[in-house]
Design a protein around this motif. Structure first.
Motif, PDB file in Angstrom:
ATOM      1  N   LYS A 280     -10.738  -7.763  -3.350  1.00  0.00           N
ATOM      2  CA  LYS A 280     -10.805  -7.492  -1.911  1.00  0.00           C
ATOM      3  C   LYS A 280      -9.690  -6.563  -1.416  1.00  0.00           C
ATOM      4  O   LYS A 280      -9.677  -6.183  -0.249  1.00  0.00           O
ATOM      5  N   LEU A 281      -8.768  -6.210  -2.281  1.00  0.00           N
ATOM      6  CA  LEU A 281      -7.639  -5.390  -1.853  1.00  0.00           C
ATOM      7  C   LEU A 281      -8.034  -3.928  -1.680  1.00  0.00           C
ATOM      8  O   LEU A 281      -8.711  -3.350  -2.528  1.00  0.00           O
ATOM      9  N   SER A 282      -7.586  -3.337  -0.583  1.00  0.00           N
ATOM     10  CA  SER A 282      -7.714  -1.888  -0.417  1.00  0.00           C
ATOM     11  C   SER A 282      -6.603  -1.223  -1.240  1.00  0.00           C
ATOM     12  O   SER A 282      -5.647  -1.888  -1.654  1.00  0.00           O
ATOM     13  N   PRO A 283      -6.695   0.090  -1.478  1.00  0.00           N
ATOM     14  CA  PRO A 283      -5.623   0.761  -2.226  1.00  0.00           C
ATOM     15  C   PRO A 283      -4.246   0.562  -1.587  1.00  0.00           C
ATOM     16  O   PRO A 283      -3.254   0.343  -2.291  1.00  0.00           O
ATOM     17  N   ASP A 284      -4.184   0.651  -0.262  1.00  0.00           N
ATOM     18  CA  ASP A 284      -2.897   0.459   0.415  1.00  0.00           C
ATOM     19  C   ASP A 284      -2.390  -0.971   0.237  1.00  0.00           C
ATOM     20  O   ASP A 284      -1.191  -1.206   0.021  1.00  0.00           O
ATOM     21  N   GLU A 285      -3.306  -1.954   0.343  1.00  0.00           N
ATOM     22  CA  GLU A 285      -2.907  -3.350   0.182  1.00  0.00           C
ATOM     23  C   GLU A 285      -2.443  -3.622  -1.243  1.00  0.00           C
ATOM     24  O   GLU A 285      -1.470  -4.370  -1.465  1.00  0.00           O
TER      25      GLU A 285
END
Length: 501
Positions: free
Chosen positions: A481-486
């Protein structure tokens, strides 16, 4: 909720089940708040080797301690005094305890070997019997020559300043001068305090090259000095469990040297003998060390009944760590449970309760957990909550984690996810792995505060690294579920801070 999950929920108060988390993450943002299920408990049993018994001394040096040291040298019990001095004062034993401060450098060096107790006050002693008065006249007849020698010795002691000068030099960091003055005091009057300090100086290499053999020789001078079985015996006070006298300090220090093999061959058998000698000198916590040795097989074969015998004596004298260890033994909560100690939940609860009343946080948590699980008593979560809270507010991480589950689920107290999250976070910062995972769940679902998948991933990773199985299962679901930024922020959180130059 199935019966098995309900049973785990009663046992746990540790980590939430993973299935709800995975399904929630797969479905997208969390909707209605869910009540956690709990996994089987992760019992954080205090390792027996962490029980420590060290002497506590005061700073600065009390001038009365120097007077006491001189009076001890000249006391009428010694033939060399030949009755020149008046009777021996039992109060002298206590004032000598103030003659020097705790030495941090040595304690840091041997902290993992020395038996520390910081449990605070304890119940009144029950095992110390009154002792008869002993005659103060010397057992050796004194001739006129002897009396002249005693008079000269008295004059030297009253004029002597070597011991005070030695401690002053030590406090100032002038160890060469301190060693010279301690040696002077020993040669003049045979101060036990001087021999004790010379042992420390040689052990640490202060003012002289480090030499464990020389240190052992000096410590043995103290241990094997003249000993009056009544007047020289420590009056143990369970309200001041750290207090020791010079003889006991030398005995415990030499035991630490033999146990750790610092500059000499490791000899646990010698350490055990010295603990028994410290007990003979009146140091009741030595029975805790002896019991611990029988539990762990240090210097002897493991022996449950002998461990219980020694620990029971220490507990009766008011030593709180012995109460905790007895609770763990009867509860079968030691890493290597010795044979011959039956499971006895009633006794375990009684000893946990006694140690808890004396202020021991580990015992407070353990007793609350027994009430929570209904071990040896009908289950009483409302009472368990009280004990968890008492330990939690004083920083006990397991208790903080357990208390948080009450606020999360709304059992006993109204449901409050914000409070639960704060408690999980406090325990997680103390490296409690279940709390780390529980906090990750709340961060991932936005319960009790803002949703933060990056922080959830970081805490879940840390929990996995500490062996939490639920975290290992949940981590891929969070990562998906992580975005690249996260993901970048999570990795930054997990990077160790650069060392300061």
């Amino acid at each position: 909720m199935t019966q098995a999950v309900r049973h785990n929920a009663v046992l746990g108060r540790t980590a939430f089940a993973v299935l709800a988390l995975c399904s929630t993450l797969a479905a997208g943002p969390a909707g209605a708040q869910q009540t956690p299920n709990a996994a089987s408990p992760t019992v954080d049993v205090q390792a027996l080797g962490s029980v420590k018994v060290t002497g506590q001394r005061t700073r600065p040096i009390d001038p009365s301690a120097i007077v006491a040291a001189k009076n001890k040298v000249l006391s009428a019990q010694f033939a060399s005094s030949c009755g020149f001095m008046g009777g021996y004062s039992a109060a002298d034993d206590d004032v000598t305890l103030a003659y020097l401060r705790s030495f941090g450098s040595l304690d840091a060096e041997l902290s993992d070997l020395a038996p520390d107790d910081s449990t605070g006050a304890a119940p009144a002693p029950t095992a110390n019997a009154a002792v008869p008065d002993m005659p103060t006249t010397p057992s050796v007849a004194c001739a006129a020559t002897d009396r002249r020698f005693a008079a000269g010795r008295n004059w030297i002691a009253r004029k002597d300043k070597s011991l005070q000068q030695a401690f002053d030099a030590y406090e100032a960091g002038n160890y060469v001068e301190a060693r010279a003055r301690f040696e002077e005091g020993w040669k003049k009057l045979g101060y036990e305090e001087a021999a004790m300090m010379l042992g420390r100086l040689h052990l640490l290499g202060l003012g002289t090259p480090a030499s464990t053999p020389k240190a052992i020789d000096w410590l043995n001078e103290v241990i094997n000095a003249r000993y009056h079985p009544v007047n020289d015996r420590l009056r143990y006070d369970p309200k001041k469990p750290d207090q020791i006298n010079t003889r006991i300090e030398a005995t415990l220090l030499l035991a630490r040297v033999h146990l750790g093999g610092q500059g000499t061959q490791r000899n646990p058998e010698a350490a055990l003998r010295l603990w028994r000698k410290a007990l003979d000198f009146g140091f009741e916590p030595a029975n805790t060390l002896i019991g611990q040795a029988y539990v762990s097989g240090v210097g002897t074969a493991p022996d449950g009944p002998k461990a219980v015998e020694a620990l029971t004596a220490a507990a009766a004298a008011g030593h709180v760590p012995a109460m905790l260890l007895l609770g763990q033994l009867y509860h079968h909560q030691v890493p290597k449970q010795p044979s011959g100690v039956p499971l006895d939940l009633e006794k375990a609860g009684a000893y946990y309760g006694a140690a808890s009343r004396a202020g021991n946080l580990e015992a407070t948590y353990a007793y609350g957990r027994m009430l929570d699980l209904g071990e040896g008593t009908p289950r009483a979560p409302e009472k368990a909550f009280v004990f968890y809270k008492e330990a939690a507010v004083k920083g006990h991480a397991d208790a903080q984690n357990a208390l948080a589950t009450f606020f999360y689920s709304g059992e006993v107290v109204p449901q409050n996810h914000a409070t639960a999250r704060q408690l999980f976070q406090a325990a997680a910062r103390s490296r409690q792995p279940d709390a780390m995972f529980n906090l990750a769940v709340m961060l991932a679902q936005g319960q009790g505060g803002d949703k933060d998948l990056a922080a959830a991933y970081a805490w879940c990773s840390l929990a996995k690294g500490l062996g939490n199985e639920q975290a290992a299962t949940a981590l891929p679901a969070i990562a998906a579920k992580l975005s690249p930024d996260e993901k970048a922020r999570a990795e930054a959180m997990l990077k160790p801070a650069p060392k300061k130059s």
